[in-house]
Scaffold this motif. Structure first.
Motif, short mmCIF file in Angstrom:
data_model
loop_
_atom_site.label_atom_id
_atom_site.label_comp_id
_atom_site.label_asym_id
_atom_site.label_seq_id
_atom_site.Cartn_x
_atom_site.Cartn_y
_atom_site.Cartn_z
N PHE A 1 0.81 -1.22 0.00
CA PHE A 1 0.00 0.00 0.00
C PHE A 1 0.85 1.27 0.00
CE2 PHE A 1 -2.79 -3.27 1.73
CZ PHE A 1 -3.84 -3.15 0.85
N TRP A 2 2.02 1.21 -0.61
CA TRP A 2 2.85 2.40 -0.74
C TRP A 2 2.02 3.45 -1.48
CZ3 TRP A 2 7.57 3.29 1.31
CH2 TRP A 2 8.21 4.45 0.92
N PRO A 3 1.80 4.64 -0.88
CA PRO A 3 0.92 5.64 -1.52
C PRO A 3 1.42 6.05 -2.91
CG PRO A 3 1.34 6.22 0.75
CD PRO A 3 2.26 5.08 0.44
N ARG A 4 0.54 5.91 -3.86
CA ARG A 4 0.83 6.32 -5.23
C ARG A 4 -0.47 6.82 -5.85
NH1 ARG A 4 1.14 1.08 -4.31
NH2 ARG A 4 -0.20 -0.38 -5.41
N PRO A 5 -0.37 7.74 -6.76
CA PRO A 5 -1.59 8.28 -7.36
C PRO A 5 -2.27 7.23 -8.23
CG PRO A 5 0.33 9.13 -8.49
CD PRO A 5 0.84 8.36 -7.31
N PRO A 6 -3.58 7.38 -8.44
CA PRO A 6 -4.26 6.44 -9.33
C PRO A 6 -3.73 6.55 -10.75
CG PRO A 6 -5.72 8.24 -8.72
CD PRO A 6 -4.47 8.40 -7.92
N LYS A 7 -3.79 5.46 -11.46
CA LYS A 7 -3.26 5.40 -12.83
C LYS A 7 -4.41 5.62 -13.82
CE LYS A 7 -1.61 1.74 -15.69
NZ LYS A 7 -1.16 0.38 -15.72
N PRO A 8 -4.27 6.61 -14.71
CA PRO A 8 -5.33 6.80 -15.70
C PRO A 8 -5.34 5.65 -16.72
CG PRO A 8 -3.56 8.39 -16.02
CD PRO A 8 -3.21 7.58 -14.81
N TYR A 9 -6.51 5.35 -17.24
CA TYR A 9 -6.61 4.34 -18.28
C TYR A 9 -7.36 4.92 -19.48
CZ TYR A 9 -11.48 3.27 -16.98
OH TYR A 9 -12.82 3.34 -16.72
N ASP A 10 -7.18 4.30 -20.61
CA ASP A 10 -7.81 4.74 -21.85
C ASP A 10 -9.22 4.17 -21.92
OD1 ASP A 10 -8.48 5.56 -24.38
OD2 ASP A 10 -7.02 4.27 -25.40
N PRO A 11 -10.25 5.03 -21.93
CA PRO A 11 -11.62 4.52 -21.98
C PRO A 11 -11.94 3.75 -23.26
CG PRO A 11 -11.60 6.92 -22.15
CD PRO A 11 -10.20 6.48 -21.86
N ASP A 12 -11.14 3.92 -24.30
CA ASP A 12 -11.36 3.16 -25.54
C ASP A 12 -11.15 1.66 -25.33
OD1 ASP A 12 -12.13 5.24 -27.14
OD2 ASP A 12 -10.13 5.61 -27.95
N ARG A 13 -10.40 1.31 -24.29
CA ARG A 13 -10.19 -0.11 -23.99
C ARG A 13 -11.54 -0.81 -23.81
NH1 ARG A 13 -7.51 -1.81 -18.44
NH2 ARG A 13 -6.58 0.23 -18.76
N TYR A 14 -12.52 -0.08 -23.26
CA TYR A 14 -13.85 -0.66 -23.06
C TYR A 14 -14.84 -0.18 -24.12
CZ TYR A 14 -11.76 -2.00 -18.71
OH TYR A 14 -10.92 -2.54 -17.79
N ALA A 15 -14.76 1.09 -24.51
CA ALA A 15 -15.72 1.63 -25.48
C ALA A 15 -15.62 0.93 -26.83
CB ALA A 15 -15.50 3.13 -25.65
N LEU A 16 -14.43 0.48 -27.20
CA LEU A 16 -14.24 -0.19 -28.49
C LEU A 16 -14.21 -1.71 -28.38
CD1 LEU A 16 -11.52 2.17 -30.01
CD2 LEU A 16 -14.00 2.25 -30.34
N ALA A 17 -14.40 -2.23 -27.16
CA ALA A 17 -14.35 -3.68 -26.96
C ALA A 17 -15.57 -4.35 -27.57
CB ALA A 17 -14.29 -3.99 -25.46
N LYS A 18 -15.37 -5.58 -28.00
CA LYS A 18 -16.47 -6.35 -28.55
C LYS A 18 -17.15 -7.11 -27.42
CE LYS A 18 -14.75 -6.84 -33.09
NZ LYS A 18 -13.71 -7.11 -33.89
N PRO A 19 -18.48 -7.20 -27.46
CA PRO A 19 -19.18 -7.98 -26.43
C PRO A 19 -18.79 -9.45 -26.52
CG PRO A 19 -20.72 -6.68 -27.74
CD PRO A 19 -19.38 -6.56 -28.39
N LEU A 20 -18.86 -10.15 -25.39
CA LEU A 20 -18.55 -11.57 -25.36
C LEU A 20 -19.64 -12.35 -26.09
CD1 LEU A 20 -17.41 -12.06 -21.67
CD2 LEU A 20 -15.99 -11.99 -23.70
N GLN A 21 -19.24 -13.39 -26.81
CA GLN A 21 -20.20 -14.27 -27.45
C GLN A 21 -20.35 -15.51 -26.60
OE1 GLN A 21 -18.66 -15.18 -31.30
NE2 GLN A 21 -19.47 -13.32 -32.22
N PRO A 22 -21.56 -16.03 -26.47
CA PRO A 22 -21.71 -17.32 -25.78
C PRO A 22 -20.87 -18.38 -26.49
CG PRO A 22 -23.85 -16.29 -26.15
CD PRO A 22 -22.82 -15.46 -26.89
N SER A 23 -20.38 -19.35 -25.75
CA SER A 23 -19.46 -20.34 -26.31
C SER A 23 -20.08 -21.12 -27.47
CB SER A 23 -18.98 -21.30 -25.23
OG SER A 23 -20.11 -21.93 -24.64
N GLY A 24 -21.37 -21.33 -27.50
CA GLY A 24 -22.04 -22.05 -28.60
C GLY A 24 -21.98 -21.27 -29.90
#
Length: 196
Positions: free
Chosen positions: A166-189
């Motif tokens: 728990f060494w104090p460090r600022p939060p790390k920003p992430y790129d929202p495109d990682r989720y906005a451009l992600a493809k939905p999961l398909q059922p295994s069938g």
């Protein structure tokens, strides 16, 4: 409309989180109050890994300008020590939320990691634990020449582990495109039927 249901712990009821045309809405229980957070008021999305019994889960915390917070997670409490995996609906809600927030993207902080106050608190606990146990070890083992001082060493190690973790460090920003451009999961069938 896609919805995600989860339960944080034994004290909290089942929560249903869903997206509407203009807001993120979370209903507490069947007849519980609903908290609506308009997309235009959202100022922070925080993703964090937290404990869920013997394993861990991803928790998404959404904050608005008024200081309200909604949280939904990838696992749901079932009974003490047992959690049910809800990753499919969690991921779908996370993707849809990032897509819905696209017009307000420049006004929103997208961060990963725990809040700084939480990290400072546990860092302090680790520092106090390590310091007290190290003092007890030194006093008994070196000054009193008593082997019982060795019983303080696990406390020194545990405190050092908390300090490191728990060494104090600022939060790390992430790129929202990682989720906005992600493809939905398909059922295994569906995946296997499209391959052949």
């Amino acid at each position: 409309m896609m919805e995600h249901q989860d339960r944080r712990n034994a004290a909290s009821g089942l929560r249903t989180t869903q997206l509407t045309a203009d807001a993120l809405v979370q209903q507490g229980g069947q007849d519980g109050p609903a908290l609506s957070m308009p997309y235009a008021e959202i100022c922070e999305i925080r993703l964090n890994v937290e404990m869920a019994g013997p394993s861990s889960q991803v928790v998404c915390r959404v904050s608005d300008r008024a200081g309200h917070e909604l949280a939904f997670s990838s696992m749901s409490w079932v009974r003490p020590g047992a959690y049910e995996l809800k990753a499919d609906t969690f991921r779908a809600l996370l993707i849809d939320l990032h897509r819905a927030l696209d017009p307000w993207r420049s006004e929103i902080r997208f961060v990963e990691g725990p809040k700084l106050g939480f990290m400072i608190a546990l860092f302090t606990v680790g520092t106090l634990t390590a310091s007290i146990c190290l003092a007890g070890f030194a006093w008994l083992f070196f000054w009193q020449e008593n082997g019982a001082g060795l019983f303080f060493l696990p406390g020194v190690i545990a405190g050092a582990w908390l300090i490191r973790l728990f060494w104090p460090r600022p939060p790390k920003p992430y790129d929202p495109d990682r989720y906005a451009l992600a493809k939905p999961l398909q059922p295994s069938g569906e995946a296997s039927s499209t391959e052949g």
